[in-house]
Design an enzyme around this catalytic site. Structure first.
Site, PDB file in Angstrom:
ATOM      1  N   GLU A  13       0.961  -1.138   0.075  1.00 40.89           N
ATOM      2  CA  GLU A  13       0.000   0.106   0.215  1.00 40.89           C
ATOM      3  C   GLU A  13       0.807   1.119  -0.077  1.00 40.89           C
ATOM      4  O   GLU A  13       1.679   1.572   0.826  1.00 40.89           O
ATOM      5  CB  GLU A  13      -0.837  -0.023   1.297  1.00 40.89           C
ATOM      6  CG  GLU A  13      -1.882  -1.024   1.189  1.00 40.89           C
ATOM      7  CD  GLU A  13      -3.063  -0.758   2.402  1.00 40.89           C
ATOM      8  OE1 GLU A  13      -4.305  -0.965   2.315  1.00 40.89           O
ATOM      9  OE2 GLU A  13      -2.620  -0.057   3.423  1.00 40.89           O
ATOM     10  N   CYS A  14       0.341   2.086  -0.924  1.00 38.76           N
ATOM     11  CA  CYS A  14       1.221   3.409  -0.893  1.00 38.76           C
ATOM     12  C   CYS A  14       2.792   3.205  -0.961  1.00 38.76           C
ATOM     13  O   CYS A  14       3.259   2.843  -1.840  1.00 38.76           O
ATOM     14  CB  CYS A  14       0.950   4.452   0.185  1.00 38.76           C
ATOM     15  SG  CYS A  14       1.085   6.078  -0.104  1.00 38.76           S
ATOM     16  N   GLY A  15       3.577   3.681   0.214  1.00 42.55           N
ATOM     17  CA  GLY A  15       4.696   3.502   0.436  1.00 42.55           C
ATOM     18  C   GLY A  15       5.332   1.893  -0.004  1.00 42.55           C
ATOM     19  O   GLY A  15       6.366   1.643  -0.576  1.00 42.55           O
TER      20      GLY A  15
ATOM     21  N   SER B  78      -0.980  -0.727  -4.808  1.00 44.62           N
ATOM     22  CA  SER B  78      -1.783   0.293  -5.132  1.00 44.62           C
ATOM     23  C   SER B  78      -1.542   1.565  -4.072  1.00 44.62           C
ATOM     24  O   SER B  78      -0.873   1.356  -3.025  1.00 44.62           O
ATOM     25  CB  SER B  78      -3.201   0.276  -5.169  1.00 44.62           C
ATOM     26  OG  SER B  78      -3.806   0.158  -3.890  1.00 44.62           O
TER      27      SER B  78
ATOM     28  N   TYR C  26       3.886   0.083  -2.174  1.00 44.71           N
ATOM     29  CA  TYR C  26       3.537  -0.129  -3.508  1.00 44.71           C
ATOM     30  C   TYR C  26       4.782   0.464  -4.358  1.00 44.71           C
ATOM     31  O   TYR C  26       5.335  -0.118  -5.134  1.00 44.71           O
ATOM     32  CB  TYR C  26       2.518   0.673  -4.008  1.00 44.71           C
ATOM     33  CG  TYR C  26       2.053   0.698  -5.571  1.00 44.71           C
ATOM     34  CD1 TYR C  26       2.013  -0.289  -6.354  1.00 44.71           C
ATOM     35  CD2 TYR C  26       1.621   2.054  -5.826  1.00 44.71           C
ATOM     36  CE1 TYR C  26       1.938  -0.330  -7.576  1.00 44.71           C
ATOM     37  CE2 TYR C  26       1.150   2.023  -7.220  1.00 44.71           C
ATOM     38  CZ  TYR C  26       1.396   0.949  -8.028  1.00 44.71           C
ATOM     39  OH  TYR C  26       1.019   0.924  -9.492  1.00 44.71           O
TER      40      TYR C  26
END
Length: 438
Positions: A325-327, A426, A329
C-alpha cells in the site's frame, strides 16, 4: 462508557493539540482514557496511543458500516473511564451524498451519541466566535454541543468578550488556551511526524497536558461527557488475507490501520513483523506479506542496499502473495526517485516506477473494485479506502491494474495500482471491505 468528541469549525483550529493534551491530562489524573480518531488519518491514532497508553482506532462512517464503527468504539472504550474522540477537518465536513455515511465528525458524534466540544480559534475575532458556534449548534439539531474551548486567545479582555457572547447563546466556555508557539508538534509532508519518530514525545505530551490542564476546566469537561449509545457491533473490517501474515514495520513502513490487525487477530490469524530497514526478509513460514505505507522516500538508499530484504521478498513472492500500500507499492516497483532526484532500484516485482522529486498532493477516499482474484478477495470485491501521498508515478509499466476505482464523488471508475502474478499494490490504503455488490 461516557465520552465526547473534540471538533472544530475548520482544519487547523487546534483539535489535535487539545485532544492530545486532554488525553494525557486525564491519564495523569489516574483515569483510563480510551481514544478514537474520526476519519482516515492514520498518524493521529499513534499519538493517541502514546498519550493514553492504550490502542486508538480510526472510525470512518464513509468506509465503515454502523456495526464496525460501534464495535471499534466499544473496543477503544473497553475498561476505560472516559472516551475522547478527535474529529477531522471541520465539524460537518465530509464526503458528498448520504449524510449518514459521509465521514464527518458530526456524523460520528451522532452515531456514538456523544456531545461535541467545539474548539474555536478566536485569533482575529471576539464576539463573532459566538456566531460561528451558534451556526454549528443549529446546523444540525441532532448534534449536541457540550461547550466551547477557546484557542489562541489573547489577554483577559479578549477572553471575556468572546465568553460573554457565547454565554448569551447558552454555550459554556470550558477553557481558553493562550497563544503559545512552544506548544507544537513537528510536522512532515504527510502531517505530523510519526509518534515513533518524534523526539522526546513523552515530554512533549506532558507539556501539552500541563498546558491544557492550566487553562481548561477538566472537571467541567468530564461532567459534560455523555454515555455512548448501545449498538450492534463487530470488529472485522477485512477478512484476513492468510492464516500467517508477515507485516513490514519500521520507520519506512508504518501506516497500517490498527483496526485491521485487531480484526485479523480476532479472526484467528497470526501476525509477525519484520524490518526492511534492518535488512530483514519476510519470515519464510508466513503465508502472506503486507508492505504498509510510510516514508520509503526518506529511506530509499538504505532500502535499495538491503539485499537480504529484497532477495528474500522476491523469493517469497515467487511462492506466496505480497501486497503493498502506498509506500509499500513504491517499494515493490522498479525505481523510487527520492526528493533529490536520485534513483534507487527497488524490488522490481511490479513494473511501476515512482518519484518523490516530482510531487503532487493526491488525497481522498477510494471506492475500488478488485480487477482479479487475489489474497484480498475475489474479482469484483469492493474495498473502501483512502489515498494520501505526494509521490507521483513516473512510469506505470505494462502490469494490469489491481483495481478499478473512483473517489467519493463517484464517476467512472479508472484503473489503479498494479498486479503481477501473486504481487499486488496500489497507492490507496484499505480501510474496510464493502458489503455492497460489485
Amino acid at each position: 462508557m461516557k465520552g465526547f468528541v473534540i471538533a472544530a469549525p475548520r482544519s487547523g483550529g487546534g483539535k489535535t493539540t487539545v485532544a492530545l493534551g486532554l488525553m494525557r491530562a486525564f491519564r495523569q489524573r489516574g483515569l483510563r482514557v480510551g481514544a478514537v480518531k474520526n476519519g482516515p488519518d492514520y498518524i493521529d491514532s499513534a499519538f493517541h496511543g502514546a498519550a493514553t497508553g492504550r490502542p486508538s482506532f480510526n472510525l470512518d462512517s464513509w468506509a465503515m458500516d454502523d456495526c464496525l464503527v460501534a464495535g471499534l468504539a466499544a473496543t477503544a472504550a473497553q475498561d476505560a473511564d472516559l472516551l475522547i474522540a478527535e474529529g477531522s477537518m471541520g465539524l460537518f465536513d465530509g464526503a458528498p451524498g448520504d449524510l449518514a455515511r459521509n465521514g464527518a465528525s458530526a456524523t460520528l458524534a451522532k452515531k456514538l451519541g456523544l456531545p461535541v466540544v467545539l474548539v474555536l480559534d478566536v485569533s482575529g475575532q471576539a464576539q463573532t466566535a459566538a456566531a460561528v458556534a451558534l451556526g454549528c449548534a443549529r446546523f444540525d439539531p441532532e448534534v449536541k454541543l457540550a461547550g466551547v474551548i477557546l484557542n489562541k486567545a489573547g489577554g483577559e479582555r479578549h477572553v471575556r468578550l468572546a465568553a460573554s457572547a457565547l454565554e448569551t447563546i447558552g454555550l459554556p466556555v470550558l477553557g481558553a488556551l493562550p497563544r503559545d508557539a512552544k506548544i507544537v508538534l513537528p510536522e512532515r509532508h504527510l502531517g505530523l511526524v510519526q509518534a515513533a519518530d518524534t523526539a522526546d514525545l513523552g515530554a512533549k505530551l506532558d507539556a501539552l497536558a500541563a498546558f491544557v490542564g492550566a487553562h481548561i476546566d477538566l472537571d467541567a469537561l468530564r461532567a459534560a461527557a455523555q454515555p455512548m449509545v448501545p449498538a450492534s457491533a463487530r470488529t472485522n473490517a477485512l477478512d484476513p488475507p492468510a492464516q500467517r501474515i508477515a507485516v513490514a514495520r519500521d520507520a519506512a513502513f508504518s501506516f497500517l490501520y490498527p483496526h485491521l490487525l485487531l480484526g485479523w487477530r480476532r479472526a484467528g490469524a497470526e501476525i509477525s513483523f519484520f524490518s526492511p530497514l534492518q535488512d530483514e526478509p519476510p519470515p519464510r513460514d508466513a503465508d502472506f506479506c503486507w508492505l504498509p505505507g510510510g516514508y520509503p522516500e526518506l529511506h530509499a538508499g538504505k532500502l535499495a542496499n538491503a539485499q537480504k530484504f529484497l532477495q528474500g521478498l522476491r523469493a517469497f513472492a515467487s511462492e506466496k502473495p505480497v501486497h503493498g500500500e502506498c509506500g509499500g507499492y513504491m517499494a515493490l516497483g522498479e525505481i523510487l526517485t527520492d526528493a533529490d532526484g536520485l534513483r534507487h532500484r527497488m524490488a522490481g516485482l511490479l513494473s511501476v516506477s515512482t518519484s518523490f522529486a516530482k510531487r503532487k498532493l493526491t488525497l481522498g477516499y477510494r471506492h475500488a473494485t478488485l480487477a482479479a482474484d487475489g489474497a484480498l478477495g475475489p474479482r469484483g470485491k469492493i474495498l473502501l479506502g483512502h489515498e494520501f501521498h505526494h509521490a507521483t508515478i513516473e512510469t506505470l509499466g505494462d502490469d494490469p491494474a489491481f483495481a478499478l476505482a473512483c473517489d467519493a464523488h463517484g464517476g467512472e471508475k479508472k484503473p489503479v495500482g498494479s498486479r503481477r502474478g501473486r504481487v499486488t499494490g496500489s497507492f490507496f490504503h484499505v480501510i474496510a471491505a464493502s458489503n455492497e455488490g460489485s
